[in-house]
Motif scaffolding. Structure first.
Motif, PDB file in Angstrom:
ATOM      1  N   ASP A  89       0.816  -1.224   0.000  1.00 36.60           N
ATOM      2  CA  ASP A  89       0.000   0.000   0.000  1.00 36.60           C
ATOM      3  C   ASP A  89       0.847   1.270   0.000  1.00 36.60           C
ATOM      4  O   ASP A  89       0.335   2.356   0.323  1.00 36.60           O
ATOM      5  N   HIS A 108      -2.278   5.731   0.652  1.00 37.60           N
ATOM      6  CA  HIS A 108      -3.167   4.769   0.008  1.00 37.60           C
ATOM      7  C   HIS A 108      -3.562   3.680   1.012  1.00 37.60           C
ATOM      8  O   HIS A 108      -2.790   3.341   1.916  1.00 37.60           O
ATOM      9  N   THR A 109      -4.740   3.130   0.832  1.00 37.37           N
ATOM     10  CA  THR A 109      -5.232   2.088   1.725  1.00 37.37           C
ATOM     11  C   THR A 109      -5.287   0.717   1.059  1.00 37.37           C
ATOM     12  O   THR A 109      -5.814  -0.241   1.635  1.00 37.37           O
ATOM     13  N   ASP A 110      -4.750   0.639  -0.149  1.00 41.56           N
ATOM     14  CA  ASP A 110      -4.649  -0.640  -0.852  1.00 41.56           C
ATOM     15  C   ASP A 110      -3.420  -0.566  -1.762  1.00 41.56           C
ATOM     16  O   ASP A 110      -2.752   0.471  -1.854  1.00 41.56           O
ATOM     17  N   SER A 111      -3.139  -1.652  -2.452  1.00 41.06           N
ATOM     18  CA  SER A 111      -1.924  -1.752  -3.265  1.00 41.06           C
ATOM     19  C   SER A 111      -1.770  -0.595  -4.243  1.00 41.06           C
ATOM     20  O   SER A 111      -2.747  -0.139  -4.848  1.00 41.06           O
ATOM     21  N   SER A 128      -3.979   3.494  -7.125  1.00 43.66           N
ATOM     22  CA  SER A 128      -4.108   2.392  -6.179  1.00 43.66           C
ATOM     23  C   SER A 128      -5.395   1.613  -6.384  1.00 43.66           C
ATOM     24  O   SER A 128      -6.374   2.107  -6.951  1.00 43.66           O
ATOM     25  N   ASP A 130      -7.276   1.182  -4.142  1.00 39.88           N
ATOM     26  CA  ASP A 130      -8.266   1.842  -3.283  1.00 39.88           C
ATOM     27  C   ASP A 130      -9.149   2.811  -4.081  1.00 39.88           C
ATOM     28  O   ASP A 130     -10.036   3.455  -3.522  1.00 39.88           O
ATOM     29  N   GLY A 152     -10.590  -0.319  -8.429  1.00 33.69           N
ATOM     30  CA  GLY A 152      -9.193   0.054  -8.324  1.00 33.69           C
ATOM     31  C   GLY A 152      -8.624   0.606  -9.619  1.00 33.69           C
ATOM     32  O   GLY A 152      -9.092   0.300 -10.716  1.00 33.69           O
TER      33      GLY A 152
END
Length: 394
Positions: A89, A108-111, A128, A130, A152
């Motif tokens: 992330d 970012h809260t995801d990859s 991302s 997210d 995403g």
């Protein structure tokens, strides 16, 4: 008797034999403490295998990430600056051959699935899973966040001359465009029937081309959002488009598909002008040579060097572990990444592999060439980015 005993000794060839009467003391031994007999051949091979595994041809290794890497980009203006993003992330800004400096990009809260520098090298965009795109300066300061539709970010691209950005999303059939000077949403491009897997501006900045899982290529006017051409049906792809490249003259789009087919499309007319014999599996990457007369097609089965002037394959290079990414190093050489973790350099004139760089232990996701064309950066699923010197091939 004496003669007979002497004769027996001679027959025994002076060997000495022990019987029970010669035993002085018995000691019990635990079999578990006895060392196993060594196998010189096996030991030798083990040492050799260890040496092979430890071969690392890189000049620099970036180990700041704690997850798989999915994206990497070299600055177009700073010869040392690199950006990477991955499954932890996070994004990072770091410098080639300078292990003392790195700027961690949090938020970012995801990859972090994709990233890229603006044309002037002043800003970095990170996309991302997210669903957001974040804009940073090159010191690592967050300048703003761009919100998109649901899903995403699959890819993003900067305008070749301005601070305009487009992106595609995995759960959306639209492409969004923003002005990054004021972080304003400008428009969306609607028309695809499924997720938009790839896209880009033409080098002159006048047109946008996008490919989709709906097996179509759309050609757009970025000023009005109008779909100028839709390329579909025979003789075009029958399955989703996976990759796209546009030649330097902004006249031809090259697309690859899950069905293994590759086609060249005239951007002005929207017509298929040439096709490459199908690969046996999905096409993963395509790219034009700087001259625009040759193209590289990378699939999970092989790599094809295509001569556009003759409309024929110049070379076909078998690639056991598939070609996952590629980049041209100059007029003659091309670099490829593979699922076996190796980076290979090819002479496009002969189709020969002239150099193989080792060091990664897992598949390579992307390659990027430094601004001075001396270093190649690779991002891998092994949580690292590596730097290889390629100045003799550029």
């Amino acid at each position: 008797m004496s003669d007979s005993h002497t004769h027996d000794d001679e027959e025994d060839n002076n060997h000495v034999f022990l019987d029970d009467s010669d035993i002085i003391h018995e000691v019990a031994l635990d079999d578990e403490v006895l060392p196993e007999a060594s196998d010189p051949i096996r030991d030798s091979n083990s040492d050799s295998d260890s040496e092979i595994e430890e071969v690392d041809d890189s000049d620099h290794i970036f180990t700041g990430h704690t997850g798989e890497l999915y994206a990497a980009a070299c600055s177009p203006t700073d010869i040392a600056l690199v950006a990477t993003g991955g499954g932890d992330d996070k994004g990072f800004l770091w410098q080639i051959n300078n292990g003392d400096w790195a700027s961690e990009l949090n938020g970012h809260t995801d990859s972090v699935s994709s990233l890229g520098f603006s044309h002037d090298g002043k800003f970095l965009a990170t996309g991302s899973f997210d669903g957001t795109v974040k804009i940073w300066d090159v010191a690592g300061n967050l300048k703003g966040t761009l919100d998109g539709p649901e899903g995403g970010v699959q890819w993003l691209r900067w305008h070749p001359r301005g601070n305009i950005l487009i992106a595609g999303f995995d759960d959306s059939s639209t492409v969004w465009m923003w002005n990054t000077d004021n972080f304003a949403f400008l428009m969306s491009f609607n028309g695809h029937a499924s997720s938009v897997t790839c896209g880009d501006f033409t080098p002159d900045g006048r047109i946008i081309c996008t490919g989709s899982d709906d097996a179509t290529l759309r050609i757009w006017n970025p000023k009005t959002g109008e779909s100028i051409h839709v390329v579909r049906g025979h003789p075009y792809h029958t399955e989703g488009i996976t990759c796209l490249a546009i030649n330097s003259a902004s006249t031809i789009a090259l697309t690859g598909s899950q069905d293994g087919s590759v086609h060249f499309v005239n951007i002005t007319t929207g017509r298929v002008v040439s096709s490459v014999p199908s690969h046996s599996s999905s096409i993963e990457c395509v790219g034009f040579a700087p001259s625009g007369t040759w193209a590289i097609i990378g699939g999970m089965d092989k790599m094809t060097i295509w001569d556009m002037e003759c409309s024929s394959a110049r070379s076909t290079c078998e690639h056991e572990y598939g070609v996952t990414c590629m980049t041209w190093l100059g007029a003659s050489y091309v670099a490829t990444g593979s699922m076996d973790g190796a980076v290979r350099l090819w002479d496009s004139r002969s189709g020969e592999c002239v150099k193989m760089f080792r060091g990664h232990s897992e598949g390579i996701q992307t390659l990027s060439l430094s601004a001075n064309r001396e270093y190649l950066v690779s991002a891998s699923l092994d949580h690292t980015a590596r730097v290889f010197e390629v100045k003799d091939f550029c």
